[in-house]
Design an enzyme around this catalytic site. Structure first.
Site, PDB file in Angstrom:
ATOM      1  N   TYR A 161       0.839  -1.200   0.000  1.00 50.82           N
ATOM      2  CA  TYR A 161       0.000   0.000   0.000  1.00 50.82           C
ATOM      3  C   TYR A 161       0.879   1.257   0.000  1.00 50.82           C
ATOM      4  O   TYR A 161       0.652   2.187  -0.780  1.00 50.82           O
ATOM      5  CB  TYR A 161      -0.875  -0.042   1.241  1.00 50.82           C
ATOM      6  CG  TYR A 161      -1.923   1.042   1.359  1.00 50.82           C
ATOM      7  CD1 TYR A 161      -2.994   1.116   0.482  1.00 50.82           C
ATOM      8  CD2 TYR A 161      -1.872   1.966   2.407  1.00 50.82           C
ATOM      9  CE1 TYR A 161      -3.981   2.086   0.622  1.00 50.82           C
ATOM     10  CE2 TYR A 161      -2.854   2.938   2.555  1.00 50.82           C
ATOM     11  CZ  TYR A 161      -3.905   2.998   1.667  1.00 50.82           C
ATOM     12  OH  TYR A 161      -4.883   3.962   1.808  1.00 50.82           O
ATOM     13  N   LYS A 165       0.833   3.925  -3.017  1.00 52.35           N
ATOM     14  CA  LYS A 165       0.345   5.294  -2.826  1.00 52.35           C
ATOM     15  C   LYS A 165       1.451   6.312  -3.119  1.00 52.35           C
ATOM     16  O   LYS A 165       1.177   7.412  -3.618  1.00 52.35           O
ATOM     17  CB  LYS A 165      -0.199   5.475  -1.413  1.00 52.35           C
ATOM     18  CG  LYS A 165      -1.528   4.741  -1.159  1.00 52.35           C
ATOM     19  CD  LYS A 165      -2.675   5.223  -2.029  1.00 52.35           C
ATOM     20  CE  LYS A 165      -4.035   4.745  -1.511  1.00 52.35           C
ATOM     21  NZ  LYS A 165      -5.140   5.112  -2.414  1.00 52.35           N
TER      22      LYS A 165
END
Ligand code: NAD
Length: 264
Positions: A161, A165
């Site tokens: 993640y 991101k």
């Protein structure tokens, strides 16, 4: 201020899974309140329809289609459907995203690929089909929902993640520079800890289902003493989508109650 009359907004992941407002849902509802014609997508038909019902009950304009933001053909079809319905796309909100816990050892290769796919490839695919439309129109605004996990370690072991991101933010900056001469702006909202229905699922993933303990811990992590909510994210997305931010591109607005400043 911040009116979106006569603008068409494509919002990915416009539903919400569970009780309470999700980011994508609050964004779709707020843009409609400001006068935008919202075209939402969601993997989950019922979740998307709940958002459509809210907007219609408030007298707003909305269509929702089932579409997987990680599937190239489905993204292309959803963009084509929005164009066929409205003839233009002024705003693209890349909201779809999801975290999976684990470091490089714990994450399976498939989970790593899925994290990149749902958090950054989804935005790439939407931009691939929307940017040429905005270019023909002579302008547009793309807002992608990132996370402070892409800026620094914020307490949760989630390398897929975090990497995805961070990639989303650099994808946004680089594309923004390329499209600046064409009148198209791209920016990111960078939320910190947000109290959305996702928190319940995160408590299951990261705290063995101890929801109350997980919520209290998240509140304590924030200098302001509490998590933000989906409306904090939505109002920032609205500002970046609207003409009032017309000289802002290739930027991130962090919405985190002070966390990143306190952990520099
Ligand atoms: N909640 C937080 O604390 C927090 C913090 C930082 C960033 N974010 C980011 O906010 C964004 C979304 O938040 P949310 O509250 O709307 O999430 P959510 O989990 O409620 O999802 C919103 C909608 O997206 C849909 N969706 C999921 N995968 C999809 C796919 N592949 N294609 C189409 N639709 C799909 C779901 O069905 C759901 O209706 C994400 O990018 C997330 O990373 C959330």
């Amino acid at each position: 201020m911040l009116r979106l009359d006569n603008k068409v907004a494509l919002v990915t992941g416009c539903g919400s899974l569970g009780e309470g407002w999700g980011n994508g849902q609050a964004i779709a509802v707020l843009l409609a309140r400001q006068g935008a014609q919202v075209f939402g997508t969601d993997l989950n038909e019922a979740a998307g329809q709940r958002t459509a019902d809210i907007i219609r009950q408030e007298g707003g304009s909305v269509d929702v289609v089932v579409s997987d933001s990680t599937d190239p053909a489905q993204v292309e079809a959803a963009v084509a459907a929005c164009l066929a319905r409205h003839g233009r796309i002024d705003i693209l909100i890349n909201n779809v995203g999801r975290s999976e816990p684990g470091g490089p050892v714990e994450l399976t290769e498939q989970a790593w690929e899925d994290q990149l796919s749902v958090n950054v490839t989804s935005a790439f695919l939407a931009c691939k089909h929307v940017l040429p439309i905005m270019e023909k129109q002579g302008g547009g605004s793309v807002v992608s929902i990132s996370s402070i996990a892409g800026l620094r370690y914020a307490g949760k072991p989630q390398v897929g993640y975090a990497a995805a991101k961070a990639a989303l933010m650099q994808f946004t900056r680089t594309t923004a520079v390329m499209y600046a001469p064409k009148g198209i702006r791209l920016n990111c909202v960078v939320p910190g800890l947000v109290f959305t229905p996702l928190v319940k699922r995160l408590a299951d993933k990261y705290a063995g289902g101890d929801f109350d303990g997980f919520v209290a811990h998240r509140h304590r992590q924030v200098p302001m003493g509490h998590m933000g909510d989906a409306w904090d994210v939505a109002h920032t997305a609205l500002f970046l989508a609207a003409d009032e931010s017309k000289y802002i591109t290739a930027q991130e607005i962090v919405v985190d109650g002070g966390i990143t400043a306190a952990t520099r």
